[in-house]
Design an enzyme around this catalytic site. Structure first.
Site, PDB file in Angstrom:
ATOM      1  N   TRP A 188       4.714  55.567  70.982  1.00 44.89           N
ATOM      2  CA  TRP A 188       5.209  56.820  70.325  1.00 44.89           C
ATOM      3  C   TRP A 188       4.828  58.088  71.204  1.00 44.89           C
ATOM      4  O   TRP A 188       3.387  57.837  71.353  1.00 44.89           O
ATOM      5  CB  TRP A 188       5.012  56.795  68.805  1.00 44.89           C
ATOM      6  CG  TRP A 188       5.431  58.088  68.483  1.00 44.89           C
ATOM      7  CD1 TRP A 188       6.570  58.546  67.909  1.00 44.89           C
ATOM      8  CD2 TRP A 188       4.467  59.190  68.085  1.00 44.89           C
ATOM      9  NE1 TRP A 188       6.657  59.777  67.498  1.00 44.89           N
ATOM     10  CE2 TRP A 188       5.259  60.095  67.439  1.00 44.89           C
ATOM     11  CE3 TRP A 188       3.067  59.400  68.043  1.00 44.89           C
ATOM     12  CZ2 TRP A 188       4.729  61.412  67.082  1.00 44.89           C
ATOM     13  CZ3 TRP A 188       2.468  60.648  67.622  1.00 44.89           C
ATOM     14  CH2 TRP A 188       3.485  61.802  67.196  1.00 44.89           C
ATOM     15  N   ARG A 432       5.014  54.730  57.753  1.00 47.33           N
ATOM     16  CA  ARG A 432       5.618  55.960  57.301  1.00 47.33           C
ATOM     17  C   ARG A 432       5.987  56.139  55.921  1.00 47.33           C
ATOM     18  O   ARG A 432       7.009  56.534  55.668  1.00 47.33           O
ATOM     19  CB  ARG A 432       6.601  56.393  58.307  1.00 47.33           C
ATOM     20  CG  ARG A 432       6.730  57.991  58.476  1.00 47.33           C
ATOM     21  CD  ARG A 432       7.871  58.713  58.911  1.00 47.33           C
ATOM     22  NE  ARG A 432       7.746  60.102  59.466  1.00 47.33           N
ATOM     23  CZ  ARG A 432       8.775  60.951  59.307  1.00 47.33           C
ATOM     24  NH1 ARG A 432       9.857  60.462  59.116  1.00 47.33           N
ATOM     25  NH2 ARG A 432       8.435  62.146  59.660  1.00 47.33           N
ATOM     26  N   ASP A 467      18.155  59.096  63.245  1.00 48.45           N
ATOM     27  CA  ASP A 467      16.904  58.760  63.303  1.00 48.45           C
ATOM     28  C   ASP A 467      16.449  57.504  62.809  1.00 48.45           C
ATOM     29  O   ASP A 467      17.233  56.871  62.123  1.00 48.45           O
ATOM     30  CB  ASP A 467      16.073  60.054  62.662  1.00 48.45           C
ATOM     31  CG  ASP A 467      14.631  59.860  63.078  1.00 48.45           C
ATOM     32  OD1 ASP A 467      14.172  59.165  64.161  1.00 48.45           O
ATOM     33  OD2 ASP A 467      14.004  61.065  62.986  1.00 48.45           O
ATOM     34  N   ASN A 469      12.677  55.501  62.014  1.00 43.22           N
ATOM     35  CA  ASN A 469      11.335  55.974  61.880  1.00 43.22           C
ATOM     36  C   ASN A 469      10.079  54.558  61.895  1.00 43.22           C
ATOM     37  O   ASN A 469       9.142  54.885  61.265  1.00 43.22           O
ATOM     38  CB  ASN A 469      10.771  57.117  61.382  1.00 43.22           C
ATOM     39  CG  ASN A 469      11.243  58.332  61.956  1.00 43.22           C
ATOM     40  OD1 ASN A 469      10.882  58.649  62.957  1.00 43.22           O
ATOM     41  ND2 ASN A 469      12.253  59.238  61.318  1.00 43.22           N
ATOM     42  N   CYS A 515      17.879  58.671  67.775  1.00 45.60           N
ATOM     43  CA  CYS A 515      16.567  59.045  67.848  1.00 45.60           C
ATOM     44  C   CYS A 515      15.617  58.015  66.967  1.00 45.60           C
ATOM     45  O   CYS A 515      16.397  57.267  66.440  1.00 45.60           O
ATOM     46  CB  CYS A 515      16.395  60.383  67.118  1.00 45.60           C
ATOM     47  SG  CYS A 515      14.565  60.927  66.868  1.00 45.60           S
ATOM     48  N   ASP A 537       9.026  62.712  70.876  1.00 43.58           N
ATOM     49  CA  ASP A 537       8.455  63.551  69.929  1.00 43.58           C
ATOM     50  C   ASP A 537       7.502  64.240  70.628  1.00 43.58           C
ATOM     51  O   ASP A 537       7.005  65.343  69.859  1.00 43.58           O
ATOM     52  CB  ASP A 537       7.945  62.700  68.661  1.00 43.58           C
ATOM     53  CG  ASP A 537       8.904  62.628  67.623  1.00 43.58           C
ATOM     54  OD1 ASP A 537      10.011  63.157  67.576  1.00 43.58           O
ATOM     55  OD2 ASP A 537       8.487  61.751  66.569  1.00 43.58           O
TER      56      ASP A 537
HETATM   57  C1  DGJ Z   1      11.236  61.659  64.016  1.00 42.78           C
HETATM   58  C2  DGJ Z   1      12.072  62.503  64.965  1.00 42.78           C
HETATM   59  O1  DGJ Z   1      11.670  62.034  66.426  1.00 42.78           O
HETATM   60  C3  DGJ Z   1      11.633  64.252  64.942  1.00 42.78           C
HETATM   61  O2  DGJ Z   1      12.291  64.616  65.691  1.00 42.78           O
HETATM   62  C4  DGJ Z   1      12.090  64.255  63.378  1.00 42.78           C
HETATM   63  O3  DGJ Z   1      13.598  64.305  63.315  1.00 42.78           O
HETATM   64  C5  DGJ Z   1      11.260  63.438  62.448  1.00 42.78           C
HETATM   65  N1  DGJ Z   1      11.615  62.143  62.886  1.00 42.78           N
HETATM   66  C6  DGJ Z   1      11.800  63.822  61.156  1.00 42.78           C
HETATM   67  O4  DGJ Z   1      11.171  62.898  60.014  1.00 42.78           O
END
Ligand code: DGJ
Length: 718
Positions: A188, A432, A467, A469, A515, A537
């Site tokens: 990351w 997260r 997104d 995450n 993303c 990021d």
């Molecule tokens: C990860 C993304 O890469 C960021 O740009 C942003 O959108 C955050 N998540 C938001 O939680």
């Protein structure tokens, strides 16, 4: 073009500058050749035997271990890494695939999986009557790209269950075993660093077990001659149109050949086919270049732009966005957002993107994911005042979603705790502070399709940032057929692509950006739905030189979202000049990730001019040829040259990274221009021939630049 020569039983596939040849001998579909165009149709004389060890063979025939095979299977004498491992009901693995016929198709499709668009597809059918299997091999060639896309469909034609233990998309047996393997590793905020190692004998592989394609390793690999450089030498590349767990491997074999294979990761994978059922592998693309690693990248870029990215967006000007994430994180109200929107007016920025935090009970990352309704505590009047404000200022409106995820602290989780992926008996692991929804289940997908599409329908939304995450842990689904418990990662991919079909493709007016915590799911499968992906990021211009350089090995600049952010940079604290941040962010669809209302006036004043310049030459980002001029991983400099396809113009971006005291003069040769044409350098007024620039480079007072200074030059053919 696809030609079958009946006499020599040879298939010859011709792409732009490449030939892919196969032949049928003794019923086996053998690989004959892939590389620069050759005209000899029958290459069967090259089936010579080399070093052997206890070869197993049918009397009078060559051992399968000695020949180049299109669909190598385990169990009948080929001891190299197989493409297919299939088990009969009693555990038998022997598989002998014999040629049975072919057909040619246009617009072929794979069940639930993305494929390249266009081209012409040869489908060769192989079968094994003993095992009760038929295998369709798909080969798609394109007259404008030096590429071949491959996939396979396995059908159980027998009377009992068939277990697929490995089903890669392809196998490519290359002559010689003196190659270097190039892969992209990372993490990351530090995605896609090129790594090159020599391969001679044995297996080397890269993979993902994350139910996502990247960031630690990317589903791309290249085999290049040991002597290959950025601009010269044979180079073969593979990349997968696949966004879940994958594997790519190569093996230098004892007979002096090298096999390159890849597809769904067979780690903890199996799939049972009942009689009559079939299974499609994802598509893999092979490209070839004799112009080294740079040529290989340009081939991948052409393929992506012409045959992977949605043609409605591929070469069209992209939105120039301002995104509020680094400006406000979760801490915003109308007033803070309006200040950013107002400041964007007249700057050339055309889209405001509202990032994470607008929904559910979201005030930080611990709550709200899954509840796709507006957070009325933060935004009492909903999204409408923000959208209206955007429209009043001449901007479009974009919105962030993370559809695959759920927070335990959410209404969705409270109502359906079993919708989150988890393994019976274990507390599911958080990452997260969120869990992953089980998108292999139709009712979960139906909920997501309904709730995301409702927001898109009820509001004037032109842009979505999708997104994701975290990666999946605790793999298990109550919905899986008990025979297919080991197919979860692939079922997740199919569920994901179904979501994309029903949300992304169902809203053709909306521009979707991909993303995954930046670039943690960066692959050609995603690019089929998302014309661009938030590259990382990490918005520090210095790190971005490295990340964008590595990403360009496989992916075109038009796919890399690049934003200007504030300094000190939020990820690593570095301060770089504003002009450098703009220059690096102009090497992809550009935008801003900052509070425009708080920008120093001298920086704010530059934005309109910067954006006008970006727009003027955006075609270079969208469709130009990329030449990598300086490698940032040697820490001295980064350089990209973008050349228009017709060579009428070009743009060179150089960034000085670390100054070496009293350093030697650097040499930045500029290939790719029209050698005999004269080019005006707009910034200096000087004129040079393309040939001079290719041999001597551009004269530069490099010593005048400081750490992280950029120099941008525009060339116009005169
Ligand atoms: C990860 C993304 O890469 C960021 O740009 C942003 O959108 C955050 N998540 C938001 O939680």
């Amino acid at each position: 073009m696809i030609v079958f020569d009946q006499k020599s039983a040879t298939f010859t596939l011709t792409g732009k500058g490449v030939t892919y040849a196969m032949g049928v001998t003794d019923g086996v579909l053998e690989h004959r050749y892939f590389g620069a165009s050759v005209v000899d149709g029958d290459l069967s004389l090259y089936r010579t035997e080399a070093a052997t060890s206890f070869e197993a063979r049918v009397p009078g025939k060559k051992s399968q271990n000695q020949i180049a095979v299109e669909a190598p299977a385990y169990g009948r004498g080929d001891y190299r890494e197989p493409m297919l491992v299939l088990r009969g009901e009693n555990g038998e693995t022997a598989l002998d695939l014999t040629y049975t016929g072919y057909r040619i198709e246009k617009n072929h499709a794979l069940k639930g999986l993305p494929t390249c668009r266009g081209g012409e597809t040869l489908v060769v059918t192989l079968s094994d009557a003993v095992r009760g299997v038929s295998v369709d091999l798909f080969y798609t060639v394109f007259d404008d790209t030096p590429a071949v896309a491959r996939a396979a469909r396995i059908t159980n034609t027998g009377k009992s269950d068939l277990k697929i233990q490995r089903a890669y998309s392809d196998a490519l047996d290359l002559p010689g075993n003196g190659y270097d393997l190039i892969t992209l590793y990372g993490a990351w905020a530090r995605e896609r660093t090129p790594e090159r190692i020599p391969i001679r004998h044995g297996v080397a592989s890269v993979d993902s077990k994350r139910v996502s394609s990247s960031a630690p390793l990317n589903p791309f690999a290249a085999l290049v001659e040991h002597t290959a450089t950025e601009n010269a030498g044979r180079a073969y590349g593979i990349a997968l149109l696949y966004s879940s767990s994958w594997k790519i491997a190569c093996e230098g074999a004892q007979n002096g050949s090298t096999r390159l294979i890849g597809g769904i990761n067979d780690f903890a994978f199996s799939k049972t086919l009942a009689p009559g059922e079939s299974f499609d592998t994802p598509e893999a693309v092979f490209v070839y270049s004799s112009e080294g690693i740079g040529g290989l990248s340009r081939a991948f870029h052409d393929l992506a732009r012409a045959h992977i990215v949605n043609p409605a967006f591929a070469d069209k000007p992209r939105p120039i966005v301002v995104n509020n994430w680094e400006a406000t994180y979760f801490d915003f109200d109308y007033e803070r957002l309006f200040a950013i929107i107002d400041a964007a007016e007249g700057t050339g920025i055309d889209t405001f993107v509202l990032d994470d935090g607008w929904f559910g009970a979201r005030v930080n990352d611990s709550a709200g994911l899954g509840d796709w309704t507006v957070n009325r505590n933060k935004l009492p009047e909903g999204l409408t005042p923000i959208i209206d404000r955007c429209h009043e200022r001449g901007l479009k409106f974009g919105l962030w979603f993370e559809p695959e995820m759920v927070n335990p602290d959410s209404d969705l989780y409270r109502a359906h705790p079993d919708w989150a992926i988890g393994c019976p008996g274990y507390e599911p692991l958080l990452s997260r502070r969120q869990l992953v929804l089980d998108v292999t289940r139709k009712e979960v997908r139906d909920y997501l399709v309904e709730s995301v599409n409702r927001v898109l329908k009820e509001n004037a939304i032109d842009y979505v940032k999708w997104d994701s995450n975290r990666n999946v842990s605790d793999l298990w689904s109550p919905a899986a057929d008990p025979r297919d418990r080991e197919c979860f990662a692939h079922a997740y991919a199919l569920g994901l692509y179904d979501l994309f079909d029903r949300i992304v493709l169902a809203n053709p007016r909306v521009f979707f950006e991909g993303c995954s915590g930046g670039g943690s799911r960066y692959d050609f499968g995603m690019l089929r739905y998302f014309p661009q992906i938030w590259t990382s990021d990490d918005t520090d211009a210095g790190m971005r030189c490295m990340i964008q350089y590595g990403t360009s090995y496989c992916y075109p600049l038009s796919a890399m979202s690049c934003h200007v952010s504030v300094c000190p940079n939020h990820q690593n604290g570095r301060t770089t000049p504003f002009a450098t941040r703009c220059a690096v962010a102009h090497l992809g669809p550009t935008g801003y990730e900052l509070d425009l209302s708080k920008l120093p006036p001298e920086e704010k004043a530059q934005i309109a001019e910067q954006n006008a310049l970006y727009r003027r030459d955006e075609d270079l980002v969208l469709s130009g040829d990329l030449y990598r001029i300086a490698d940032p991983f040697d820490v001295r400099a980064f350089g990209f040259l973008l050349v228009a396809k017709d060579k009428s113009k070009a743009a060179l971006t150089l960034v000085k990274l670390l100054t070496l005291t009293n350093a030697e003069r650097p040499l930045f040769r500029l290939p790719g221009l029209d050698l005999s044409a004269a080019y005006l350098v707009e910034e200096t007024g000087a004129t040079f021939r393309g040939g001079t620039l290719a041999e001597l480079g551009l004269p530069l007072e490099w010593r005048d630049l400081h750490d992280f200074d950029a120099a941008v030059f525009h060339f116009k053919r005169v």
